[in-house]
Design a protein around this motif. Structure first.
Motif, short mmCIF file in Angstrom:
data_model
loop_
_atom_site.label_atom_id
_atom_site.label_comp_id
_atom_site.label_asym_id
_atom_site.label_seq_id
_atom_site.Cartn_x
_atom_site.Cartn_y
_atom_site.Cartn_z
N MET A 1 0.84 -1.19 0.00
CA MET A 1 0.00 0.00 0.00
C MET A 1 0.89 1.26 0.00
SD MET A 1 -3.07 0.95 2.61
CE MET A 1 -2.19 1.85 3.86
N LYS A 2 0.56 2.17 -0.90
CA LYS A 2 1.36 3.41 -0.96
C LYS A 2 0.54 4.57 -0.44
CE LYS A 2 4.95 2.29 -3.91
NZ LYS A 2 6.28 2.28 -3.33
N THR A 3 1.22 5.48 0.20
CA THR A 3 0.54 6.71 0.64
C THR A 3 1.55 7.85 0.61
OG1 THR A 3 -0.80 7.69 2.36
CG2 THR A 3 0.97 6.27 3.12
N SER A 4 1.07 9.04 0.33
CA SER A 4 2.04 10.15 0.40
C SER A 4 1.70 10.99 1.62
CB SER A 4 1.99 10.98 -0.88
OG SER A 4 0.69 11.36 -1.14
N ILE A 5 2.72 11.29 2.35
CA ILE A 5 2.48 12.08 3.57
C ILE A 5 3.39 13.30 3.57
CG2 ILE A 5 1.62 10.28 5.14
CD1 ILE A 5 4.47 9.83 6.09
N GLN A 6 2.92 14.31 4.28
CA GLN A 6 3.73 15.51 4.40
C GLN A 6 4.18 15.62 5.85
OE1 GLN A 6 1.75 19.08 3.09
NE2 GLN A 6 3.50 19.48 1.76
N LEU A 7 5.45 15.88 6.03
CA LEU A 7 5.96 15.95 7.40
C LEU A 7 6.71 17.25 7.62
CD1 LEU A 7 7.55 12.39 7.59
CD2 LEU A 7 5.48 13.08 8.76
N ASP A 8 6.68 17.73 8.84
CA ASP A 8 7.56 18.84 9.21
C ASP A 8 8.87 18.21 9.65
OD1 ASP A 8 5.94 21.03 8.85
OD2 ASP A 8 4.91 20.70 10.78
N LEU A 9 9.95 18.60 9.05
CA LEU A 9 11.23 18.02 9.47
C LEU A 9 11.85 18.89 10.56
CD1 LEU A 9 12.77 16.93 6.04
CD2 LEU A 9 11.36 15.61 7.62
N PRO A 10 11.92 18.38 11.78
CA PRO A 10 12.52 19.19 12.85
C PRO A 10 14.00 19.43 12.58
CG PRO A 10 11.49 17.19 13.71
CD PRO A 10 11.55 17.04 12.25
N GLU A 11 14.50 20.49 13.15
CA GLU A 11 15.87 20.91 12.84
C GLU A 11 16.89 19.80 13.12
OE1 GLU A 11 17.11 24.43 14.97
OE2 GLU A 11 19.19 24.10 14.37
N ASP A 12 16.79 19.19 14.30
CA ASP A 12 17.79 18.19 14.67
C ASP A 12 17.78 16.98 13.73
OD1 ASP A 12 18.40 19.88 16.67
OD2 ASP A 12 17.53 18.66 18.30
N PHE A 13 16.57 16.56 13.36
CA PHE A 13 16.45 15.42 12.45
C PHE A 13 17.01 15.80 11.08
CE2 PHE A 13 13.87 13.10 9.25
CZ PHE A 13 14.27 11.81 9.56
N SER A 14 16.64 16.97 10.64
CA SER A 14 17.08 17.46 9.34
C SER A 14 18.61 17.58 9.29
CB SER A 14 16.41 18.81 9.13
OG SER A 14 16.64 19.25 7.85
N THR A 15 19.19 18.09 10.39
CA THR A 15 20.65 18.24 10.46
C THR A 15 21.32 16.87 10.30
OG1 THR A 15 20.35 20.07 11.97
CG2 THR A 15 22.55 19.09 11.93
N LEU A 16 20.83 15.89 11.05
CA LEU A 16 21.41 14.54 10.99
C LEU A 16 21.30 13.96 9.58
CD1 LEU A 16 20.18 12.96 14.34
CD2 LEU A 16 22.55 13.25 13.65
N CYS A 17 20.13 14.14 8.98
CA CYS A 17 19.93 13.60 7.63
C CYS A 17 20.91 14.24 6.65
CB CYS A 17 18.49 13.84 7.17
SG CYS A 17 17.33 12.75 7.97
N THR A 18 21.13 15.55 6.80
CA THR A 18 22.05 16.25 5.89
C THR A 18 23.48 15.77 6.12
OG1 THR A 18 20.57 18.13 6.10
CG2 THR A 18 22.67 18.55 5.03
N ILE A 19 23.88 15.71 7.39
CA ILE A 19 25.25 15.28 7.71
C ILE A 19 25.52 13.89 7.14
CG2 ILE A 19 26.81 14.62 9.60
CD1 ILE A 19 25.53 16.89 11.26
N TYR A 20 24.61 12.97 7.39
CA TYR A 20 24.84 11.58 6.97
C TYR A 20 24.32 11.28 5.57
CZ TYR A 20 26.44 10.54 11.67
OH TYR A 20 27.15 10.53 12.85
N GLN A 21 23.84 12.31 4.92
CA GLN A 21 23.29 12.18 3.56
C GLN A 21 22.25 11.06 3.47
OE1 GLN A 21 25.92 13.05 0.23
NE2 GLN A 21 27.65 12.93 1.64
N ILE A 22 21.27 11.18 4.37
CA ILE A 22 20.16 10.21 4.37
C ILE A 22 18.91 10.95 3.93
CG2 ILE A 22 18.71 8.68 5.81
CD1 ILE A 22 21.12 8.53 7.76
N LYS A 23 18.21 10.37 2.98
CA LYS A 23 16.94 11.00 2.57
C LYS A 23 15.93 10.74 3.69
CE LYS A 23 17.10 10.27 -2.39
NZ LYS A 23 16.56 9.33 -3.37
N PRO A 24 15.21 11.78 4.13
CA PRO A 24 14.24 11.56 5.21
C PRO A 24 13.27 10.43 4.87
CG PRO A 24 14.45 13.89 4.78
CD PRO A 24 15.28 13.20 3.73
N GLU A 25 12.84 10.33 3.62
CA GLU A 25 11.87 9.27 3.28
C GLU A 25 12.49 7.87 3.42
OE1 GLU A 25 12.74 11.83 1.40
OE2 GLU A 25 12.81 11.39 -0.74
N THR A 26 13.81 7.77 3.15
CA THR A 26 14.47 6.47 3.31
C THR A 26 14.48 6.06 4.78
OG1 THR A 26 15.93 7.14 1.52
CG2 THR A 26 16.62 5.21 2.77
#
Lengths: 248, 124
Positions: free
Chosen positions: B1-26
């Motif tokens: 089942m697929k669904t599209s969701i919209q999320l607010d990316l908090p700063e700390d989570f976003s920072t980690l994702c950028t540093i480690y080059q992880i796509k939030p959706e992954t």
């Protein structure tokens, strides 16, 4: 005729388990309990933390025993004086001014008078032995309540300990079921530091650290057990195994 | 089942994702892949248990705000637990237990959907 031995206190296993988990000694808990049972609070209708729970636990026991109201043998020789003193304490509880701790302190004068005049059948000494090396100091209030209700101190203490079940308490908390167990409520207050010396640093062994982490995981894992009795039983086993490991 | 969701990316989570080059959706996908009662309860010590712990903690903390038929919940969780316990006692690797657990979850879902459909039709 079978005679009950009222000189030895039997500490229920579940109470020992609860004390081990919260790192309090049986003596500490019982002493706080004794120190918070007062004649003043048995009359006063207001809530005073600790005193209310301890005194209510005692009176729940007396009611549950359904003893026929009878005159206390210990007070028969000084009945008028005891009635007078009790009236004075009633007046104190009704007095609108003054804090409870002040009025409780004032009530000591009357409690001491009863204590001095009454006969000591059920609590002949104010020191009782928990084991060879550990003693509990009975307050005058506690002794007077024992004699007044013709109960041995050991009966009160054993009843209090018998009502403490950490497994039941935690299972109720998790299932959001109200806990009417007032003795357990007092135990949790003491376990969380009420009326205790909290200046000592808590030293935890690796075994204990593992256990507390596992305890938190267990709390979540047991979500699928929605039945109170079943959840209590699962927690009882888990807590008991920690107690056994700690005492291996 | 697929669904599209919209999320607010908090700063700390976003920072980690950028540093480690992880796509939030992954990351979110890998997290929700591990939320499973059948997997968790058939093997509670496995390395992918943490997301389900998070879910259980969420249920515990938000219990008053989650709307679920408590009677059905008790019935199916009881059945789930009983079936798993039985199978885990017979077969330690947990594969049969996982499948049996999933079956109970399907039955529970069916019962819930039937109950909700009944609620809607009763009020038509």
């Amino acid at each position: 005729m079978k005679k009950t031995n009222h000189h030895l206190i039997t500490v229920p296993l579940e109470f020992k388990v609860a004390c081990t988990i919260y790192k309090v000694t049986v003596q500490e808990v019982l002493q706080v309990f004794i120190d918070h049972v007062t004649l003043y609070d048995s009359i006063c209708l207001d809530y005073s933390e600790g005193f209310y729970e301890a005194t209510r636990t005692i009176f729940d026991f007396i009611i549950a025993k359904q003893r026929k109201p009878r005159q206390s043998r210990s007070l028969s020789a000084c009945r008028d004086m005891a009635v007078n003193c009790t009236k004075k304490i009633i007046a104190l509880t009704k007095k609108k001014t003054g804090e409870h701790y002040e009025k409780r302190k004032e009530s000591q004068l009357y409690v001491t008078s009863i204590y001095m005049m009454m006969e000591h059948h059920y609590a002949p000494t104010d020191l009782i032995y928990l084991d060879e090396n550990t003693t509990l100091q009975l307050s005058k209030d506690f002794c007077v309540i024992c004699e007044l209700n013709s109960c041995y101190p050991e009966e009160f203490l054993e009843d209090f300990m018998g009502r403490v079940s950490l497994a039941d308490c935690h299972a109720r908390q998790a299932l959001k079921i109200k806990n009417p167990n007032i003795a357990m409520c007092l135990f949790m207050k003491i376990a969380n530091g009420f009326a205790r010396d909290n200046s000592k640093m808590l030293q935890l062994t690796e075994l204990e650290l593992d256990f507390y982490q596992r305890m938190e995981e267990m709390r979540l894992e047991l979500y699928i057990i929605r039945n109170l009795q079943q959840r209590t039983a699962a927690l009882q086993d888990f807590y008991l195994s920690h107690y056994q490991q700690m005492n291996a | 089942m697929k669904t599209s969701i919209q999320l607010d990316l908090p700063e700390d989570f976003s920072t980690l994702c950028t540093i480690y080059q992880i796509k939030p959706e992954t990351f979110v996908q890998s997290f929700i892949n591990q939320v499973s009662f059948p997997c968790f309860y058939s093997n509670p010590t496995s390395n992918d248990r943490w997301a389900t712990y998070f879910f259980l903690n969420f249920l515990d903390a938000e219990e008053e705000h989650t709307e679920v038929n408590r009677e059905l919940e008790e019935h199916y969780l009881n059945l789930f637990n009983k079936n798993l316990m039985q199978l885990l006692a017979q077969n330690e690797n947990g594969t049969d237990a996982e499948a049996a657990g999933r079956k109970v979850m399907e039955q529970w879902l069916k019962a819930i959907l039937a109950e909700r459909a009944k609620y809607i039709t009763d009020y038509l």
